[in-house]
Scaffold this motif. Structure first.
Motif, mmCIF file in Angstrom:
data_model
loop_
_atom_site.group_PDB
_atom_site.id
_atom_site.type_symbol
_atom_site.label_atom_id
_atom_site.label_comp_id
_atom_site.label_asym_id
_atom_site.label_seq_id
_atom_site.Cartn_x
_atom_site.Cartn_y
_atom_site.Cartn_z
ATOM 1 N N ILE A 46 15.834 36.538 -56.855
ATOM 2 C CA ILE A 46 14.456 36.745 -57.287
ATOM 3 C C ILE A 46 13.542 35.984 -56.334
ATOM 4 O O ILE A 46 13.569 34.755 -56.281
ATOM 5 C CB ILE A 46 14.243 36.269 -58.738
ATOM 6 C CG1 ILE A 46 15.122 37.094 -59.687
ATOM 7 C CG2 ILE A 46 12.772 36.381 -59.134
ATOM 8 C CD1 ILE A 46 15.095 36.637 -61.134
ATOM 9 N N GLY A 47 12.740 36.747 -55.564
ATOM 10 C CA GLY A 47 11.827 36.134 -54.606
ATOM 11 C C GLY A 47 12.146 36.552 -53.189
ATOM 12 O O GLY A 47 13.255 36.322 -52.700
ATOM 13 N N ALA A 48 11.167 37.171 -52.516
ATOM 14 C CA ALA A 48 11.364 37.612 -51.134
ATOM 15 C C ALA A 48 10.608 36.728 -50.159
ATOM 16 O O ALA A 48 10.011 37.203 -49.205
ATOM 17 C CB ALA A 48 10.943 39.076 -50.973
ATOM 18 N N GLY A 49 10.660 35.430 -50.428
ATOM 19 C CA GLY A 49 10.223 34.473 -49.433
ATOM 20 C C GLY A 49 11.384 34.185 -48.503
ATOM 21 O O GLY A 49 12.448 34.815 -48.574
ATOM 22 N N VAL A 50 11.199 33.209 -47.633
ATOM 23 C CA VAL A 50 12.237 32.946 -46.639
ATOM 24 C C VAL A 50 13.535 32.451 -47.293
ATOM 25 O O VAL A 50 14.630 32.731 -46.804
ATOM 26 C CB VAL A 50 11.721 31.942 -45.584
ATOM 27 C CG1 VAL A 50 11.571 30.545 -46.175
ATOM 28 C CG2 VAL A 50 12.607 31.922 -44.356
ATOM 29 N N ALA A 51 13.432 31.776 -48.443
ATOM 30 C CA ALA A 51 14.640 31.285 -49.122
ATOM 31 C C ALA A 51 15.476 32.441 -49.665
ATOM 32 O O ALA A 51 16.681 32.544 -49.408
ATOM 33 C CB ALA A 51 14.258 30.325 -50.243
ATOM 34 N N GLY A 52 14.832 33.318 -50.442
ATOM 35 C CA GLY A 52 15.555 34.427 -51.023
ATOM 36 C C GLY A 52 16.117 35.373 -49.977
ATOM 37 O O GLY A 52 17.250 35.861 -50.093
ATOM 38 N N LEU A 53 15.337 35.637 -48.935
ATOM 39 C CA LEU A 53 15.800 36.551 -47.893
ATOM 40 C C LEU A 53 16.940 35.960 -47.080
ATOM 41 O O LEU A 53 17.861 36.683 -46.674
ATOM 42 C CB LEU A 53 14.641 36.932 -46.975
ATOM 43 C CG LEU A 53 13.545 37.804 -47.600
ATOM 44 C CD1 LEU A 53 12.443 38.060 -46.581
ATOM 45 C CD2 LEU A 53 14.113 39.119 -48.123
ATOM 46 N N SER A 54 16.900 34.651 -46.827
ATOM 47 C CA SER A 54 17.994 34.041 -46.070
ATOM 48 C C SER A 54 19.293 34.105 -46.856
ATOM 49 O O SER A 54 20.349 34.461 -46.308
ATOM 50 C CB SER A 54 17.657 32.592 -45.698
ATOM 51 O OG SER A 54 17.542 31.775 -46.851
ATOM 52 N N ALA A 55 19.236 33.777 -48.150
ATOM 53 C CA ALA A 55 20.440 33.870 -48.979
ATOM 54 C C ALA A 55 20.915 35.314 -49.053
ATOM 55 O O ALA A 55 22.113 35.603 -48.921
ATOM 56 C CB ALA A 55 20.157 33.324 -50.375
#
Length: 359
Positions: free
Chosen positions: A1-10
């Motif tokens: 949940i979340g398409a910031g850099v954290a969610g996209l990297s995971a």
């Protein structure tokens, strides 16, 4: 949940061998903190834990996987810390703490600092500390690379996805959106400033993370500033750096704030300009653009990563403060290694270190 850099990297690392769906409330990736970051790579940042995650990400930035990006993810900028009168001892302590880990850090005299940034006021500082290993990060290219990799690996990104509720039936999560529902065995909570709100929707115990507002603005500059390093005061009340032909300035505010779409406060903008003009002869005639973002911090200023103590199928990926971009590759890999290969998450960043928190 979340398409910031954290969610996209995971999602990028997980999608290589598992089914991934990214759910994002906004209409595109990186709308909140990730897209509002100063986007720099600083090895001597915050503490040794954050520094370690940063250094573990360096190879990815300098030599990303084939096909990840057609452009460089990082370019060397250099960083200059201005040591003011009365801060000499603090500067010595900083070097004692960081010099072994970051051996390229060096003290430079006033003359060299002025040669690097001629617009500095000579009376505003005693000497400087120069970091040649500070880089600019191309956040747009990084987000695009992560997103592209997820799609190439048959993962999906759902934008304008507003979560109404979600629950766990002992085997799978069911996430209800306004227009559709999605199921999955694991939820990764990479919702940034909204991470605790997401946890509450799923009846998961909250973590002691706090959103804090950070203000930035751009002012007009000229060709002469393009080669300047990033400059910040040792007191952490100001930084500025070249940005697309302008100068980006921040008062380095960190005001506790609600999880909302943040906007800059006029006082913080005025404070940034005043502090900038106190150290730099480049006068600010007008502000081209001002904005604010929310950085979410744990009490120990270390990321909150791993399974919730109330449900091991709910994974925290939060509390990345102002270092989420520069640590994203390392943290994304830690998440993937944990979920796919059962590798241990380092104890100093595990979410369950706050298992006694009541909030």
């Amino acid at each position: 949940i979340g398409a910031g850099v954290a969610g996209l990297s995971a999602g990028c690392f997980l999608s290589k061998s598992s089914s991934v769906a990214i759910l994002e409330r906004e209409s595109h990736a990186g709308t909140q903190s990730s897209g509002r970051s100063a986007a720099v790579f600083i090895e001597s940042y915050e503490n040794y834990t954050v520094s370690g995650l940063t250094m573990d990400s360096k190879d990815f930035f300098l030599d990303p996987p084939k096909g990840f990006s057609d452009h460089e993810l990082m370019r060397r900028r250099g960083g200059l810390s201005l040591v003011g009168e009365g801060e000499e001892r603090l500067a010595e302590e900083f070097l004692e703490l960081w010099s072994q880990r970051c051996p390229s850090l060096k003290v430079i005299d006033k003359e060299e600092a002025l040669s690097r940034v001629p617009s500095l006021k000579s009376g505003a500082f005693v000497h400087g500390i120069f970091d040649p290993e500070l880089y600019d990060i191309d956040v747009n290219e990084l987000l695009a690379g992560f997103s592209r990799s997820i799609r190439q690996n048959k993962g999906e990104l759902f934008f304008d996805f507003s979560i109404r509720k979600f629950g766990f039936d002992e085997k799978r999560w069911l996430v209800d959106g306004a227009k559709q529902s999605i199921t999955g065995s694991i939820i990764i909570n990479a919702a940034g400033a909204w991470a605790n709100e997401i946890a509450s929707l799923g009846e998961i115990d909250r973590c002691p993370i706090v959103p804090c507002r950070r203000t930035a603005l751009t002012v007009q500059s000229d060709e002469r500033s393009k080669s300047w390093p990033m400059v910040h005061t040792f007191s952490k009340g100001l930084y500025f750096k070249p940005e697309a032909g302008d100068l980006l300035i921040s008062p380095q505010d960190e005001t506790e704030f609600a999880a909302v779409d943040a906007f800059p406060d006029e006082i913080d903008v005025a404070t940034a300009i005043d502090r900038f003009e106190s150290v730099c002869s480049h006068s600010v005639r007008s502000v081209k653009r001002a904005w604010a973002g929310l950085r979410t911090l744990a009490p120990d200023r270390v990321p909150v990563i791993g399974p919730s103590s109330s449900n091991p199928h709910f994974i925290w990926l939060a509390g990345q403060g102002g270092f989420g971009v520069q640590t994203a590759p390392a943290i994304g890999k830690i998440i993937a290694d944990f979920l796919l290969d059962a590798k241990e998450i380092p104890a100093d960043i595990r979410a369950d270190r706050f298992e006694d928190f009541v909030g």
